[in-house]
Design a protein around this motif. Structure first.
Motif, PDB file in Angstrom:
ATOM      1  N   PRO A 141       0.794  -1.236   0.000  1.00  0.00           N
ATOM      2  CA  PRO A 141       0.000   0.000   0.000  1.00  0.00           C
ATOM      3  C   PRO A 141       0.822   1.278   0.000  1.00  0.00           C
ATOM      4  CG  PRO A 141      -0.117  -1.101   2.135  1.00  0.00           C
ATOM      5  CD  PRO A 141       0.539  -2.056   1.200  1.00  0.00           C
ATOM      6  N   GLN A 142       2.073   1.223   0.449  1.00  0.00           N
ATOM      7  CA  GLN A 142       2.875   2.438   0.474  1.00  0.00           C
ATOM      8  C   GLN A 142       3.376   2.815  -0.911  1.00  0.00           C
ATOM      9  OE1 GLN A 142       6.223   2.325   3.145  1.00  0.00           O
ATOM     10  NE2 GLN A 142       6.589   4.532   3.014  1.00  0.00           N
ATOM     11  N   VAL A 143       3.377   1.870  -1.839  1.00  0.00           N
ATOM     12  CA  VAL A 143       3.795   2.150  -3.212  1.00  0.00           C
ATOM     13  C   VAL A 143       2.556   2.556  -3.995  1.00  0.00           C
ATOM     14  CG1 VAL A 143       4.918   1.261  -5.273  1.00  0.00           C
ATOM     15  CG2 VAL A 143       5.657   0.477  -3.014  1.00  0.00           C
ATOM     16  N   ALA A 144       2.532   3.791  -4.483  1.00  0.00           N
ATOM     17  CA  ALA A 144       1.313   4.353  -5.055  1.00  0.00           C
ATOM     18  C   ALA A 144       1.293   4.341  -6.577  1.00  0.00           C
ATOM     19  CB  ALA A 144       1.119   5.789  -4.569  1.00  0.00           C
ATOM     20  N   ALA A 145       2.450   4.374  -7.229  1.00  0.00           N
ATOM     21  CA  ALA A 145       2.457   4.530  -8.680  1.00  0.00           C
ATOM     22  C   ALA A 145       3.816   4.142  -9.238  1.00  0.00           C
ATOM     23  CB  ALA A 145       2.119   5.972  -9.057  1.00  0.00           C
ATOM     24  N   ILE A 146       3.863   4.017 -10.560  1.00  0.00           N
ATOM     25  CA  ILE A 146       5.083   3.715 -11.295  1.00  0.00           C
ATOM     26  C   ILE A 146       5.245   4.764 -12.384  1.00  0.00           C
ATOM     27  CG2 ILE A 146       6.273   2.037 -12.751  1.00  0.00           C
ATOM     28  CD1 ILE A 146       3.441   0.666 -10.820  1.00  0.00           C
ATOM     29  N   SER A 147       6.425   5.323 -12.514  1.00  0.00           N
ATOM     30  CA  SER A 147       6.694   6.306 -13.564  1.00  0.00           C
ATOM     31  C   SER A 147       7.548   5.689 -14.661  1.00  0.00           C
ATOM     32  CB  SER A 147       7.411   7.523 -12.987  1.00  0.00           C
ATOM     33  OG  SER A 147       7.725   8.448 -14.011  1.00  0.00           O
ATOM     34  N   GLY A 148       7.421   6.225 -15.862  1.00  0.00           N
ATOM     35  CA  GLY A 148       8.309   5.829 -16.945  1.00  0.00           C
ATOM     36  C   GLY A 148       9.446   6.805 -17.146  1.00  0.00           C
ATOM     37  N   ASN A 149       9.510   7.828 -16.305  1.00  0.00           N
ATOM     38  CA  ASN A 149      10.484   8.906 -16.478  1.00  0.00           C
ATOM     39  C   ASN A 149      11.608   8.832 -15.456  1.00  0.00           C
ATOM     40  OD1 ASN A 149       7.520  10.703 -16.679  1.00  0.00           O
ATOM     41  ND2 ASN A 149       8.752  10.258 -18.470  1.00  0.00           N
ATOM     42  N   CYS A 150      12.795   9.155 -15.906  1.00  0.00           N
ATOM     43  CA  CYS A 150      13.915   9.398 -15.002  1.00  0.00           C
ATOM     44  C   CYS A 150      14.665  10.600 -15.548  1.00  0.00           C
ATOM     45  CB  CYS A 150      14.831   8.187 -14.902  1.00  0.00           C
ATOM     46  SG  CYS A 150      16.205   8.440 -13.755  1.00  0.00           S
ATOM     47  N   PHE A 151      14.681  11.680 -14.789  1.00  0.00           N
ATOM     48  CA  PHE A 151      15.314  12.918 -15.228  1.00  0.00           C
ATOM     49  C   PHE A 151      16.622  13.198 -14.497  1.00  0.00           C
ATOM     50  CE2 PHE A 151      10.664  13.998 -15.882  1.00  0.00           C
ATOM     51  CZ  PHE A 151      10.690  13.650 -17.227  1.00  0.00           C
ATOM     52  N   LEU A 152      17.102  12.244 -13.708  1.00  0.00           N
ATOM     53  CA  LEU A 152      18.370  12.439 -13.016  1.00  0.00           C
ATOM     54  C   LEU A 152      19.530  12.336 -13.998  1.00  0.00           C
ATOM     55  CD1 LEU A 152      17.876  10.226  -9.822  1.00  0.00           C
ATOM     56  CD2 LEU A 152      17.806  12.719  -9.954  1.00  0.00           C
ATOM     57  N   PRO A 153      20.581  13.109 -13.782  1.00  0.00           N
ATOM     58  CA  PRO A 153      21.794  12.908 -14.581  1.00  0.00           C
ATOM     59  C   PRO A 153      22.313  11.490 -14.386  1.00  0.00           C
ATOM     60  CG  PRO A 153      21.909  14.933 -13.287  1.00  0.00           C
ATOM     61  CD  PRO A 153      20.712  14.190 -12.794  1.00  0.00           C
ATOM     62  N   GLN A 154      22.967  10.953 -15.393  1.00  0.00           N
ATOM     63  CA  GLN A 154      23.431   9.573 -15.328  1.00  0.00           C
ATOM     64  C   GLN A 154      24.278   9.315 -14.085  1.00  0.00           C
ATOM     65  OE1 GLN A 154      22.555   7.336 -17.946  1.00  0.00           O
ATOM     66  NE2 GLN A 154      23.175   5.795 -16.458  1.00  0.00           N
ATOM     67  N   ALA A 155      25.129  10.269 -13.741  1.00  0.00           N
ATOM     68  CA  ALA A 155      26.026  10.056 -12.605  1.00  0.00           C
ATOM     69  C   ALA A 155      25.288  10.033 -11.271  1.00  0.00           C
ATOM     70  CB  ALA A 155      27.088  11.155 -12.573  1.00  0.00           C
ATOM     71  N   ALA A 156      24.094  10.593 -11.223  1.00  0.00           N
ATOM     72  CA  ALA A 156      23.359  10.664  -9.966  1.00  0.00           C
ATOM     73  C   ALA A 156      22.378   9.517  -9.775  1.00  0.00           C
ATOM     74  CB  ALA A 156      22.596  11.994  -9.896  1.00  0.00           C
ATOM     75  N   ARG A 157      22.255   8.655 -10.769  1.00  0.00           N
ATOM     76  CA  ARG A 157      21.267   7.587 -10.667  1.00  0.00           C
ATOM     77  C   ARG A 157      21.772   6.461  -9.779  1.00  0.00           C
ATOM     78  NH1 ARG A 157      19.423   7.499 -17.078  1.00  0.00           N
ATOM     79  NH2 ARG A 157      18.919   9.727 -17.134  1.00  0.00           N
ATOM     80  N   PRO A 158      20.908   5.937  -8.903  1.00  0.00           N
ATOM     81  CA  PRO A 158      21.332   4.841  -8.029  1.00  0.00           C
ATOM     82  C   PRO A 158      21.505   3.548  -8.811  1.00  0.00           C
ATOM     83  CG  PRO A 158      18.993   5.287  -7.754  1.00  0.00           C
ATOM     84  CD  PRO A 158      19.524   6.358  -8.654  1.00  0.00           C
ATOM     85  N   GLU A 159      22.207   2.605  -8.220  1.00  0.00           N
ATOM     86  CA  GLU A 159      22.386   1.309  -8.858  1.00  0.00           C
ATOM     87  C   GLU A 159      21.058   0.559  -8.874  1.00  0.00           C
ATOM     88  OE1 GLU A 159      25.480  -0.861  -6.991  1.00  0.00           O
ATOM     89  OE2 GLU A 159      27.036   0.641  -7.405  1.00  0.00           O
ATOM     90  N   GLY A 160      20.943  -0.382  -9.771  1.00  0.00           N
ATOM     91  CA  GLY A 160      19.715  -1.151  -9.885  1.00  0.00           C
ATOM     92  C   GLY A 160      18.852  -0.645 -11.018  1.00  0.00           C
ATOM     93  N   ASP A 161      17.765  -1.339 -11.267  1.00  0.00           N
ATOM     94  CA  ASP A 161      16.894  -1.033 -12.391  1.00  0.00           C
ATOM     95  C   ASP A 161      15.871   0.047 -12.072  1.00  0.00           C
ATOM     96  OD1 ASP A 161      18.123  -3.094 -13.887  1.00  0.00           O
ATOM     97  OD2 ASP A 161      16.848  -4.560 -12.874  1.00  0.00           O
ATOM     98  N   TYR A 162      15.596   0.246 -10.798  1.00  0.00           N
ATOM     99  CA  TYR A 162      14.617   1.255 -10.394  1.00  0.00           C
ATOM    100  C   TYR A 162      14.854   1.630  -8.943  1.00  0.00           C
ATOM    101  CZ  TYR A 162      12.113  -2.702  -8.229  1.00  0.00           C
ATOM    102  OH  TYR A 162      11.770  -3.798  -7.463  1.00  0.00           O
ATOM    103  N   PHE A 163      14.215   2.724  -8.529  1.00  0.00           N
ATOM    104  CA  PHE A 163      14.322   3.158  -7.149  1.00  0.00           C
ATOM    105  C   PHE A 163      13.001   3.798  -6.736  1.00  0.00           C
ATOM    106  CE2 PHE A 163      15.881   6.477  -9.957  1.00  0.00           C
ATOM    107  CZ  PHE A 163      15.301   7.639  -9.482  1.00  0.00           C
ATOM    108  N   PHE A 164      12.854   4.053  -5.450  1.00  0.00           N
ATOM    109  CA  PHE A 164      11.639   4.663  -4.918  1.00  0.00           C
ATOM    110  C   PHE A 164      11.863   6.156  -4.692  1.00  0.00           C
ATOM    111  CE2 PHE A 164      11.546   0.218  -3.637  1.00  0.00           C
ATOM    112  CZ  PHE A 164      10.291  -0.159  -4.088  1.00  0.00           C
ATOM    113  N   SER A 165      10.849   6.940  -4.982  1.00  0.00           N
ATOM    114  CA  SER A 165      10.975   8.390  -4.910  1.00  0.00           C
ATOM    115  C   SER A 165       9.695   9.010  -4.375  1.00  0.00           C
ATOM    116  CB  SER A 165      11.279   8.953  -6.306  1.00  0.00           C
ATOM    117  OG  SER A 165      11.247  10.368  -6.307  1.00  0.00           O
ATOM    118  N   ARG A 166       9.835  10.171  -3.735  1.00  0.00           N
ATOM    119  CA  ARG A 166       8.649  10.929  -3.337  1.00  0.00           C
ATOM    120  C   ARG A 166       7.983  11.589  -4.537  1.00  0.00           C
ATOM    121  NH1 ARG A 166      11.632  15.900  -0.179  1.00  0.00           N
ATOM    122  NH2 ARG A 166      12.203  14.127   1.108  1.00  0.00           N
ATOM    123  N   TYR A 167       8.700  11.663  -5.663  1.00  0.00           N
ATOM    124  CA  TYR A 167       8.185  12.364  -6.838  1.00  0.00           C
ATOM    125  C   TYR A 167       7.650  11.382  -7.868  1.00  0.00           C
ATOM    126  CZ  TYR A 167      10.610  16.305  -4.801  1.00  0.00           C
ATOM    127  OH  TYR A 167      11.024  17.288  -3.941  1.00  0.00           O
TER     128      TYR A 167
END
Length: 270
Positions: free
Chosen positions: A131-157
């Motif tokens: 229930p704490q996971v509300a949605a899935i986005s297809g967008n990632c606007f972080l610079p490549q160097a700032a992206r965490p490892e793995g295929d996806y991450f959780f965000s407030r945005y």
């Protein structure tokens, strides 16, 4: 690393209005994914724009309908007159989630890469009962160097240029009772830095004053109020091709090139 997901493509909701050329291109991307069910949520023409806009709306709906060239159930929610971006999207999604447990949502100018549908469908299945996971986005606007490892991450945005959610999340949202809290962004995130608070307070003050008529800001702040998070892919899966004078909010055509350069493909999801 696991093999590609065997989850069927979730129902897809298309938010369309008056840009038939964009919809024709979008349908070509959908043809590759071949979802089993499509909802066409179409706003109507503005009365003061005469027959020209009415014809554009008609042509846009026809482009969506004619673009379904595979075996697929098509459901339509067509507004007879213009509801506007906020009311049109909210009422359309509310109608959809009375019938569907989950769905992928694409506006007419948001073009996904093929992996987007697999990503959303797998995440919808994997976190269906979280229930704490509300949605899935297809967008990632972080610079490549700032992206965490793995295929996806959780965000407030939650970025909504191609996204997905469940009925359990959308149906918890009462758009008629929305308001921005007295303490602003800090009411949700007291430890946020000053710049972040200032940025979001400025935007939501305009939303509260009616200067920005859109559905996504109130919806995202509802997730903040609940303490929910969204899933963000580590690589961008969407190109927004709708920047220009015909757009409602994204009118700077020069921005599109920058977005289109972001977004190679995701590997199978771990």
């Amino acid at each position: 690393m696991v093999e590609a997901s065997q989850n069927p493509i979730a129902p897809v909701a298309l938010l369309i209005y008056r840009r038939p050329a964009l919809v024709r291109g979008l349908m070509q991307t959908l043809e590759k994914a071949r979802p089993r069910r499509i909802w066409i949520l179409a706003d109507g023409p503005r009365r003061d724009r005469g027959t020209e806009e009415a014809e554009l709306c008609r042509a846009t709906r026809k482009a969506a309908e004619d673009g379904v060239t595979w075996e697929c159930e098509v459901r339509k929610v067509y507004a007879e007159e213009n509801l506007g971006l906020k009311r049109g999207v909210e009422s359309g999604l509310t109608a959809l989630f009375k019938m569907e447990e989950e769905a992928v949502v694409l506006e007419e100018d948001c073009y996904p890469v093929p992996e987007f549908f697999r990503f959303c469908s797998e995440m919808l299945a994997r976190y269906r009962n979280e229930p704490q996971v509300a949605a899935i986005s297809g967008n990632c606007f972080l610079p490549q160097a700032a992206r965490p490892e793995g295929d996806y991450f959780f965000s407030r945005y939650l970025h909504i240029w191609g996204w997905a959610t469940w009925a359990r999340a959308w149906n918890s949202y009462d758009r008629t009772c929305w308001q921005w809290p007295k303490d602003g962004f800090g009411a949700y995130f007291p430890n946020a830095n000053k710049e972040e608070k200032k940025y979001w307070n400025k935007i939501y003050e305009r939303v509260s004053a009616g200067e920005i008529q859109t559905w996504d800001y109130p919806w995202v702040s509802h997730l903040w109020k609940r303490g929910w998070v969204s899933i963000t892919p580590s690589q961008n899966l969407i190109t927004n091709r709708g920047f220009g004078p015909e757009a409602t909010n994204t009118r700077d055509a020069s921005v599109e090139v920058g977005i289109e350069r972001v977004g190679p493909l995701l590997p199978p999801f771990r």
